[in-house]
Design a protein around this motif. Structure first.
Motif, mmCIF file in Angstrom:
data_model
loop_
_atom_site.group_PDB
_atom_site.id
_atom_site.type_symbol
_atom_site.label_atom_id
_atom_site.label_comp_id
_atom_site.label_asym_id
_atom_site.label_seq_id
_atom_site.Cartn_x
_atom_site.Cartn_y
_atom_site.Cartn_z
ATOM 1 N N TYR A 19 0.830 -1.204 0.000
ATOM 2 C CA TYR A 19 0.000 0.000 0.000
ATOM 3 C C TYR A 19 0.868 1.258 0.000
ATOM 4 O O TYR A 19 0.633 2.192 -0.775
ATOM 5 C CB TYR A 19 -0.911 0.000 1.221
ATOM 6 N N VAL A 20 1.893 1.276 0.864
ATOM 7 C CA VAL A 20 2.774 2.443 0.951
ATOM 8 C C VAL A 20 3.532 2.646 -0.356
ATOM 9 O O VAL A 20 3.652 3.774 -0.861
ATOM 10 C CB VAL A 20 3.758 2.287 2.124
ATOM 11 N N GLY A 22 2.569 1.714 -3.274
ATOM 12 C CA GLY A 22 1.619 2.199 -4.265
ATOM 13 C C GLY A 22 1.320 3.683 -4.100
ATOM 14 O O GLY A 22 1.225 4.419 -5.090
ATOM 15 N N ARG A 23 1.166 4.117 -2.876
ATOM 16 C CA ARG A 23 0.898 5.534 -2.625
ATOM 17 C C ARG A 23 2.065 6.416 -3.051
ATOM 18 O O ARG A 23 1.864 7.544 -3.517
ATOM 19 C CB ARG A 23 0.619 5.752 -1.131
ATOM 20 N N SER A 24 3.272 5.892 -2.894
ATOM 21 C CA SER A 24 4.452 6.688 -3.241
ATOM 22 C C SER A 24 4.709 6.742 -4.730
ATOM 23 O O SER A 24 5.438 7.608 -5.204
ATOM 24 C CB SER A 24 5.683 6.115 -2.526
ATOM 25 N N GLY A 25 4.125 5.804 -5.488
ATOM 26 C CA GLY A 25 4.373 5.748 -6.915
ATOM 27 C C GLY A 25 5.757 5.246 -7.271
ATOM 28 O O GLY A 25 6.227 5.415 -8.397
ATOM 29 N N GLU A 32 1.078 -2.748 -10.321
ATOM 30 C CA GLU A 32 0.098 -3.746 -9.899
ATOM 31 C C GLU A 32 -0.159 -4.777 -10.986
ATOM 32 O O GLU A 32 -0.173 -5.992 -10.742
ATOM 33 C CB GLU A 32 -1.211 -3.054 -9.512
ATOM 34 N N LEU A 225 -0.881 -2.891 -3.176
ATOM 35 C CA LEU A 225 -0.932 -1.880 -4.230
ATOM 36 C C LEU A 225 -2.365 -1.562 -4.624
ATOM 37 O O LEU A 225 -2.719 -0.402 -4.890
ATOM 38 C CB LEU A 225 -0.161 -2.369 -5.463
ATOM 39 N N ASN A 228 -4.990 1.184 -2.790
ATOM 40 C CA ASN A 228 -4.945 2.636 -2.926
ATOM 41 C C ASN A 228 -6.277 3.169 -3.442
ATOM 42 O O ASN A 228 -7.063 2.450 -4.056
ATOM 43 C CB ASN A 228 -3.813 3.044 -3.874
ATOM 44 N N ALA A 229 -6.510 4.446 -3.220
ATOM 45 C CA ALA A 229 -7.804 5.049 -3.556
ATOM 46 C C ALA A 229 -8.070 5.059 -5.050
ATOM 47 O O ALA A 229 -9.214 5.025 -5.484
ATOM 48 C CB ALA A 229 -7.868 6.475 -3.017
ATOM 49 N N ARG A 230 -6.998 5.081 -5.847
ATOM 50 C CA ARG A 230 -7.186 5.119 -7.299
ATOM 51 C C ARG A 230 -7.848 3.822 -7.748
ATOM 52 O O ARG A 230 -7.717 2.784 -7.109
ATOM 53 C CB ARG A 230 -5.826 5.269 -8.005
#
Length: 337
Positions: A19-20, A22-25, A32, A225, A228-230
Motif C-alpha cells: 500500500y505504501v 503504491g501511494r508513493s508511486g 500492480e 498496491l 490505494n484510492a485510485r
C-alpha cells in the motif's frame, strides 16, 4: 493469541508495504498489473509445481478431508449462487465470489497456524493439494467459460471484435485450457512427476524453489498496491459501474460464508456425521476457518474482472478470522501432537 498474531503479522506487514509503495508511486503506474502477471504466470506455477511434485497424491483420501471438502464445496456453491441471484454477477464474477467465500489461505497462513496450534502442518499439506488439484481447476474453468479466455488475459473486450461462439469453440477451449493456463499446467506437470516417482536435478529443483518462494510475498505486495484510492489497474473500463453499497454487501456475505458458515459446516460433518477424533476435528474446523486466499484477488485481476470484492474479502476475512480461529481453538481445545 500470540501464536495467531505471529502468523498474521507477515500478511499485514507485506500488504501494508504494498500500500505504501503504491501511494508513493515508487514502482510506477503499471506495477500492480505487472506484478500480478508475474505471480500468475511465473511464480505461482513454480510454487505449485514444486509442492505437487514432491507430495504423495494419496494423502488427502481420508475422513478429515471429506469433512473439509464438504464445507468447501457447499460454501463455494453458496458463494456462486449468491453472487448471481442477489448481486447479478456473471459467470466469471460468480466464480470469484465462490472463491472468496470458500478458498482458504492454506499456505502462508494455514501452515504457521497449524504448526502453532496443532503441532504439525500435515493436514494443511493435504488441503493445499485438494485446492490445487480439485478446486482451482473448477474455478479456472468457470473463469475461462465466463471470459472466453484461459490465458489470464482478456481478449476482445471493448474492441468491437465479434466474439467467437458455438459449441465447438467452447469444447475446444475447455480441452486446451490446461495447456493455456500456467497454473493448471504446472499442477499437472507436478502430478506427473509425483506419480512417476521422478527426482528433479538439484539445480532445477532449487531454481523452482527460489522462484516459487516469490509467489506469496509478491501477491501480498500486489494486494497492497490495489488498496490505494485510485481505481485498480485490473478493473476493466467495460465493467458496469456499481455503487459502493452492493460491493460492501457482497464482501460482508463472502466474509460471513468464509469465516463462519464454512467452519460450522465442517464441524457438523466432522463431528456428528463422521465422529472424527478431537484433534482431527480441531484441525478440520481450524483450517476451514482460515481467511480467503489472496489467489482470489490475483485470479480476478488476471482475468480482467472487478477486483474489489476479492480484494476486500481477503483483507476483511483476514481480520475477522483472528476472532473465529481463536474461538475455534478455545471451543474445541488444543491437543498438540
Amino acid at each position: 493469541m500470540h501464536a495467531l498474531l505471529s502468523a498474521f503479522a507477515p500478511i499485514w506487514m507485506l500488504t501494508a508495504i504494498g500500500y505504501v509503495v503504491g501511494r508513493s508511486g515508487l514502482l510506477g503506474a503499471q506495477a500492480e498489473a505487472v506484478l500480478g502477471r508475474f505471480v500468475f504466470h511465473v511464480a505461482m506455477p513454480a510454487a505449485l509445481f514444486t509442492m505437487v511434485s514432491g507430495a504423495r497424491l494419496n494423502t488427502f483420501a481420508n475422513s478429515s478431508m471429506v469433512a473439509f471438502a464438504a464445507g468447501t464445496a457447499l460454501v463455494c456453491g453458496l458463494g456462486f449462487l449468491v453472487s448471481g441471484r442477489l448481486f447479478g454477477r456473471g459467470t466469471a464474477d460468480r466464480a470469484i465470489g465462490s472463491m472468496a467465500s470458500g478458498y482458504v489461505n492454506s499456505a502462508n497462513l494455514g501452515i504457521p497456524v497449524a504448526v502453532q496450534v496443532l503441532g504439525d502442518a500435515s493436514f494443511v499439506a493435504q488441503i493445499i493439494l485438494f485446492q490445487v488439484l480439485l478446486v482451482s481447476p473448477v474455478i479456472l474453468a468457470l473463469l475461462d467459460s465466463g471470459t472466453g479466455t484461459g490465458t489470464g488475459t482478456v481478449t476482445g473486450a471493448g474492441t468491437g471484435a465479434k466474439p467467437r461462439s458455438g459449441r465447438a469453440v467452447v469444447f475446444r477451449r475447455m480441452l486446451t485450457m490446461p495447456v493455456r493456463n500456467p497454473i493448471i499446467m504446472a499442477s499437472l506437470l507436478g502430478v506427473a512427476v509425483s506419480a512417476l516417482g521422478l527426482r528433479l536435478p538439484h539445480a532445477l529443483a532449487h531454481s523452482c524453489d527460489l522462484l516459487g518462494a516469490a509467489a506469496v510475498p509478491t501477491a501480498l505486495i500486489t494486494l497492497g498496491l490495489s488498496l490505494n484510492a485510485r481505481p485498480a489497474a485490473s478493473d476493466s473500463p467495460e465493467l458496469p459501474q456499481r455503487t459502493a453499497r452492493p460491493v460492501r454487501a457482497e464482501v460482508v456475505v463472502a466474509v460471513a460464508l468464509k469465516t463462519l458458515v464454512q467452519p460450522l459446516i465442517a464441524l457438523a460433518v466432522g463431528g456428528p456425521l463422521l465422529h472424527l477424533p478431537e484433534h482431527q476435528l480441531l484441525a478440520v474446523v481450524l483450517c476451514s476457518a482460515l481467511p480467503t486466499a489472496q489467489n482470489a484477488f490475483i485470479y480476478a485481476q488476471q482475468y480482467g474482472l472487478d477486483t474489489r470484492v476479492a480484494r476486500n474479502a481477503v483483507v476483511a476475512s483476514t481480520v475477522v478470522s483472528m476472532a473465529t480461529l481463536s474461538v475455534a481453538t478455545w471451543a474445541l481445545g488444543t491437543t498438540g501432537s
